[in-house]
Design an enzyme around this catalytic site. Structure first.
Site, PDB file in Angstrom:
ATOM      1  N   ASP A 111       0.837  -1.192   0.000  1.00 34.34           N
ATOM      2  CA  ASP A 111       0.000   0.000   0.000  1.00 34.34           C
ATOM      3  C   ASP A 111       0.877   1.249   0.000  1.00 34.34           C
ATOM      4  O   ASP A 111       1.652   1.470   0.935  1.00 34.34           O
ATOM      5  CB  ASP A 111      -0.912   0.001   1.228  1.00 34.34           C
ATOM      6  N   HIS A 118      -7.308   9.705  -2.055  1.00 36.34           N
ATOM      7  CA  HIS A 118      -6.702   9.552  -0.729  1.00 36.34           C
ATOM      8  C   HIS A 118      -7.585  10.123   0.384  1.00 36.34           C
ATOM      9  O   HIS A 118      -7.758   9.495   1.428  1.00 36.34           O
ATOM     10  CB  HIS A 118      -5.330  10.236  -0.710  1.00 36.34           C
TER      11      HIS A 118
END
Length: 326
Positions: free
Chosen positions: A44, A111
């Site tokens: 990630d 995000h």
């Protein structure tokens, strides 16, 4: 229990990955190689972490050493707040792909549901939160771009083959409904803060009903936030007697119990570690099972304690009050 989540689009998201936020760039390439050797296939990443070049170097080394193939890996990255205008999205994705030495993302997220003024790459990369750090009173500069507009424009990355799956981070149910209604495109994955102090049961239930996979970030709670002043030393989830008792009963570490709790709820986890010896521990979650009573006991630790909240850190660190969960 499977060690992957099958997404609505057919992809297989590994249930355990390595989070790369706040990992020192000097050790990161070797850590990525060690993680691949230990069995990790899910990594990630994000533009804002400032270390995608080092992640990319580690991935390239692992592939060159024959430890894995590109198609064996699941690489996630994220669109930063300053690139929410549709005209900036592709360039932002291309920059991350270049740094990661990849041709495509397995998953690309928005995000935060926060749109900020664009900062050119040549001026500052990653751009972080301040629009002008050198201003007399530096602040975040929000712009009038809806999340639905950004989400709709993000779909072009999938059409172009740059992202196989698209998702969102730090979104609530209302925002997910809004972007889905506006674009007829549902996120494949929602990534949110999830740990026993922040169980978010209703959000998980909604995602299961909607066919949206969930990834839990900060699944071990406070450790990454204490050095930033965003959590107190005494908010140590792994010191909870409930978790320690269950860990002793299973012959596992408190960290493994906390991670298994989320995995058993159907959420993928991306614990962060800089220690090679901890890599094997964090991924060894599929040779035991928590009982229903143990799951319930851990769930009762919930405090609705969110460590990563822009309403708190935005004002304290960036002179800007910016709530997104209220």
């Amino acid at each position: 229990m499977s060690d992957t989540l099958t997404l609505a689009g057919g992809g297989k998201l590994p249930m355990v990955g390595l989070g790369t936020w706040k990992i020192d760039t000097a050790i990161l390439p070797d850590l990525i190689v060690a993680a691949v050797a230990a069995g990790y296939r899910h990594f990630d990443c994000a533009c804002d972490y400032g270390n995608e070049k080092e992640v990319g170097a580690g991935i390239r080394q692992a592939i060159d050493q024959g430890l894995c193939r590109r198609e064996d890996l699941w690489i996630t990255s994220k669109l930063w707040n300053t690139y929410h205008r549709p005209e900036h999205i592709r360039a932002a994705a291309e920059r991350s792909l270049k740094d990661l030495q990849l041709d495509y993302f397995d998953l690309y997220h928005i995000h935060f549901p926060i749109a900020l003024e664009f900062v050119p790459f040549e001026k500052r990369y990653p751009p972080e939160w301040f629009f002008d750090p050198d201003a007399a009173e530096p602040k975040m500069h929000p712009i009038a771009v809806s999340q639905a507009e950004t989400w709709g424009a993000l779909q072009a990355l999938k059409t172009a083959g740059m992202a196989r799956h698209l998702g969102v981070c730090n979104f609530n149910v209302a925002l997910i409904r809004e972007i889905t209604a506006a674009t007829s495109q549902r996120p494949d994955v929602l990534q949110v803060e999830l740990h026993p102090y922040l169980s978010q049961e209703r959000l998980l239930r909604f995602c299961k009903q909607a066919g949206i996979a969930v990834t839990a970030y900060s699944p071990l709670g406070a450790p990454s936030y204490v050095p930033l002043g965003m959590a107190a030393e005494d908010e140590d989830l792994l010191a909870e007697q409930t978790i320690r008792t269950i860990a002793e009963a299973h012959g596992k570490s408190p960290g493994q119990i906390s991670l298994r709790w989320n995995v058993q709820r159907g959420a993928a986890v991306i614990p962060k570690t800089s220690r090679v010896e901890r890599l094997a521990e964090n991924i060894a979650l599929f040779d035991f099972e928590l009982s229903e009573s143990e799951m319930t006991s851990i769930g009762q630790l919930n405090r609705d304690r969110r460590f990563n909240d822009p309403a708190q850190f935005g004002e304290a660190a960036f002179n800007t009050f910016f709530p997104i969960y209220d």
